[in-house]
Enzyme design. Structure first.
Site, PDB file in Angstrom:
ATOM      1  N   ALA A 196      13.267  -8.625  16.578  1.00  0.00           N
ATOM      2  CA  ALA A 196      12.591  -7.451  17.291  1.00  0.00           C
ATOM      3  C   ALA A 196      12.359  -6.467  16.042  1.00  0.00           C
ATOM      4  O   ALA A 196      12.674  -5.222  16.074  1.00  0.00           O
ATOM      5  CB  ALA A 196      14.043  -6.567  17.940  1.00  0.00           C
ATOM      6  N   ARG A 197      11.646  -7.005  14.739  1.00  0.00           N
ATOM      7  CA  ARG A 197      11.689  -6.880  14.063  1.00  0.00           C
ATOM      8  C   ARG A 197      12.541  -5.412  12.888  1.00  0.00           C
ATOM      9  O   ARG A 197      12.968  -4.669  12.054  1.00  0.00           O
ATOM     10  CB  ARG A 197      10.726  -5.541  14.075  1.00  0.00           C
ATOM     11  N   LEU A 198      14.107  -6.003  13.582  1.00  0.00           N
ATOM     12  CA  LEU A 198      14.818  -5.181  12.890  1.00  0.00           C
ATOM     13  C   LEU A 198      15.679  -6.063  11.198  1.00  0.00           C
ATOM     14  O   LEU A 198      16.621  -6.985  11.738  1.00  0.00           O
ATOM     15  CB  LEU A 198      16.416  -5.216  13.522  1.00  0.00           C
ATOM     16  N   HIS A 199      14.949  -6.532  10.285  1.00  0.00           N
ATOM     17  CA  HIS A 199      15.627  -7.551   9.711  1.00  0.00           C
ATOM     18  C   HIS A 199      16.416  -6.676   8.835  1.00  0.00           C
ATOM     19  O   HIS A 199      16.583  -5.205   8.974  1.00  0.00           O
ATOM     20  CB  HIS A 199      13.949  -7.347   9.391  1.00  0.00           C
TER      21      HIS A 199
END
Ligand code: FMN
Length: 218
Positions: A196-199
């Site tokens: 979810a792009r929460l790198h």
């Protein structure tokens, strides 16, 4: 040519990143140690050119430039590669002795970025590495004035023939302008793709005490 809306768009596969995690509690205190782990993992994963990295430099007018090099070593000083110091990158580093290096391993969903001053690797280390290179690479290093224009391919091959004639047993000593360049990082950032792009992004910043660690927003 058509002028469809998306003519200039690149493909955008919406990969989700699920391979790994980066946790402040379990990373080493020294970023070079973590870099070694990541390089070892890239080698183990058999990715092509696991040590390839993009080196960015700045010319005397402040304009950035970038190209790929192969990282050849790392230790507490930083990371290094070998090149011709009269090349474009060499001249840029002479004018502005700072650089940035970025490596990306898509299979592992990982990126690492280093920034810092760049200096020549000590001569004896460049000598030793040159002596370890295959014959063709040693000949190539003598034959090529890297980044200088040349009339055509035949002219380049003629230069190789000249080097072969000059060193019948192969060149043993390195060309005067060829050698290692060492980047001593002041900052090293590790990026691990997460869902979810929460790198995960962890940045090490050199301090008088050693290294400070910060988590950055993705
Ligand atoms: C996978 C790959 C690895 C490379 N490794 C090196 C290297 O270790 N040293 C080097 O001088 N050039 C290397 N090159 C070539 C550089 O990208 C570049 O063309 C060359 O260094 C000249 O750059 P410059 O004109 O900016 O100095 C490599 C290129 C690729 C694609």
């Amino acid at each position: 040519m058509d002028s469809g809306d998306d003519m200039d768009a690149l493909p955008q596969p919406r990969d989700d990143y699920t391979t790994g995690v980066l946790d402040e509690g379990s990373v080493p205190d020294d970023p070079i140690e973590l870099l070694r782990h990541w390089l070892d993992a890239a080698v183990a994963a058999e990715v092509p050119e696991p040590t390839a990295a993009t080196l960015a430099t700045v010319d005397r007018d402040g304009r950035p430039d970038a190209r790929v090099v192969l990282l050849r070593g790392s230790d507490e000083r930083g990371v290094w590669w070998f090149t011709n110091r009269r090349s474009a990158k060499g001249e840029q580093l002479r004018a502005n002795p700072v650089g940035a290096v970025v490596a990306y391993w898509p299979l592992l969903e990982r990126q690492v970025r280093l920034r810092g001053p760049v200096e020549d690797l000590p001569d004896e280390e460049s000598d030793a590495y040159f002596a370890s290179r295959p014959l063709a690479s040693r000949i190539g290093a003598w034959a090529s004035e890297q980044s200088a224009p040349i009339a055509d391919r035949a002219a380049l091959e003629a230069r190789v023939a000249e080097v072969e004639h000059r060193f019948p047993d192969g060149p043993r000593t390195r060309p005067p302008d060829w050698g290692g360049q060492l980047l001593r990082p002041g900052q090293v950032e590790f990026w691990q793709g997460r869902p979810a792009r929460l790198h995960d992004r962890l940045r090490y910043v050199r301090s008088p005490r050693g290294w400070d660690l910060q988590r950055l927003q993705p």
